[in-house]
Scaffold this motif. Structure first.
Motif, short mmCIF file in Angstrom:
data_model
loop_
_atom_site.label_atom_id
_atom_site.label_comp_id
_atom_site.label_asym_id
_atom_site.label_seq_id
_atom_site.Cartn_x
_atom_site.Cartn_y
_atom_site.Cartn_z
N THR A 33 0.83 -1.21 0.00
CA THR A 33 0.00 0.00 0.00
C THR A 33 0.86 1.25 0.00
O THR A 33 0.58 2.22 -0.73
N ARG A 34 1.91 1.26 0.80
CA ARG A 34 2.81 2.42 0.86
C ARG A 34 3.44 2.69 -0.50
O ARG A 34 3.47 3.83 -0.97
N ALA A 36 2.49 1.55 -3.51
CA ALA A 36 1.49 1.86 -4.54
C ALA A 36 0.97 3.29 -4.40
O ALA A 36 0.84 4.01 -5.40
N THR A 37 0.70 3.72 -3.19
CA THR A 37 0.19 5.07 -2.97
C THR A 37 1.21 6.11 -3.40
O THR A 37 0.88 7.09 -4.09
N ALA A 38 2.46 5.91 -3.00
CA ALA A 38 3.51 6.85 -3.38
C ALA A 38 3.69 6.89 -4.90
O ALA A 38 3.83 7.96 -5.49
N ILE A 40 1.44 6.15 -7.22
CA ILE A 40 0.28 6.80 -7.83
C ILE A 40 0.38 8.31 -7.71
O ILE A 40 0.09 9.05 -8.66
N VAL A 41 0.80 8.80 -6.55
CA VAL A 41 0.93 10.25 -6.36
C VAL A 41 1.99 10.81 -7.31
O VAL A 41 1.76 11.83 -7.97
N ALA A 67 4.24 12.29 -2.10
CA ALA A 67 4.49 10.85 -2.14
C ALA A 67 5.23 10.40 -0.88
O ALA A 67 4.93 9.34 -0.32
N CYS A 70 2.76 10.22 1.93
CA CYS A 70 1.95 9.01 1.79
C CYS A 70 2.75 7.77 2.20
O CYS A 70 2.24 6.92 2.94
N THR A 74 1.52 6.27 5.95
CA THR A 74 0.62 5.13 5.89
C THR A 74 0.69 4.25 7.14
O THR A 74 -0.36 3.89 7.68
N TYR A 77 -1.15 6.01 9.91
CA TYR A 77 -2.59 6.03 9.62
C TYR A 77 -3.22 4.66 9.87
O TYR A 77 -4.30 4.56 10.47
#
Length: 178
Positions: A33-34, A36-38, A40-41, A67, A70, A74, A77
């Motif tokens: 998740t970390r 992928a999120t970075a 994507i940003v 990024a 994020c 993560t 969060y």
């Protein structure tokens, strides 16, 4: 051996945080998740800025900073979500019996957990693994649930050690013992 103790909301939060921290599948999911999120940003921000013809060093730096937030934010969060979800579950009327006074009776071949609306007998052979943190033993019978025994239940270090020895006596793999 008979132990009397109280399970509190914090005991359940500690259990869930221990699981969150020490479960390899959970940690792998968080890492994915970390990343992928970075990604994507960075990619989405760069594509957006390129599309609106605003791509420059400053816009790239802003998206790199987002990024990084994020990526590094993560775990914080997710940990916060674990606590909030545990609290929400414990507020549910159907789960009121999870907290409160408990009695754990250890016998030769089995042990019994008594509490409000519960009276369960467990075989020592059914213990899959144990885990521990700074204040608890967790006795797992399956992958996701455990009996929580706070260290405050023990009168002294010898009683705590005797308990551990009895609970883990039938676990053959040393890696599965806390």
């Amino acid at each position: 051996m008979e132990l009397h103790y109280d399970i509190t909301k914090q005991d359940y939060i500690d259990f869930n945080l221990n699981y969150y921290t020490n479960n390899a599948v959970v940690q792998r999911s968080i890492l994915i998740t970390r990343i992928a999120t970075a990604a994507i940003v960075i990619l989405g921000g760069t594509a957006l800025m390129y599309w609106v013809k605003g791509l420059n060093i400053w816009s790239a730096a802003v998206y790199l900073a987002l990024a990084a937030v994020c990526f590094f934010g993560t775990p914080w969060y997710m940990k916060r979500k674990v606590v909030k979800n545990t609290e929400r579950i414990l507020r549910n009327a159907n789960n009121k019996q999870l907290c409160g006074p408990k009695t754990l009776i250890l016998r030769e071949e089995e042990f019994e957990l008594k509490g409000e609306n519960e009276d369960m007998v467990y075989q020592y052979e059914g213990v899959q693994r144990t885990a521990t943190d700074a204040g608890h033993y967790y006795i797992f019978f399956d992958e996701f649930s455990a009996i929580i025994v706070p260290f405050s239940a023990f009168a002294d270090a010898q009683q705590k050690q005797d308990f551990y020895n009895r609970i883990t006596a039938h676990i053959e793999d040393e890696a599965l013992k806390c």
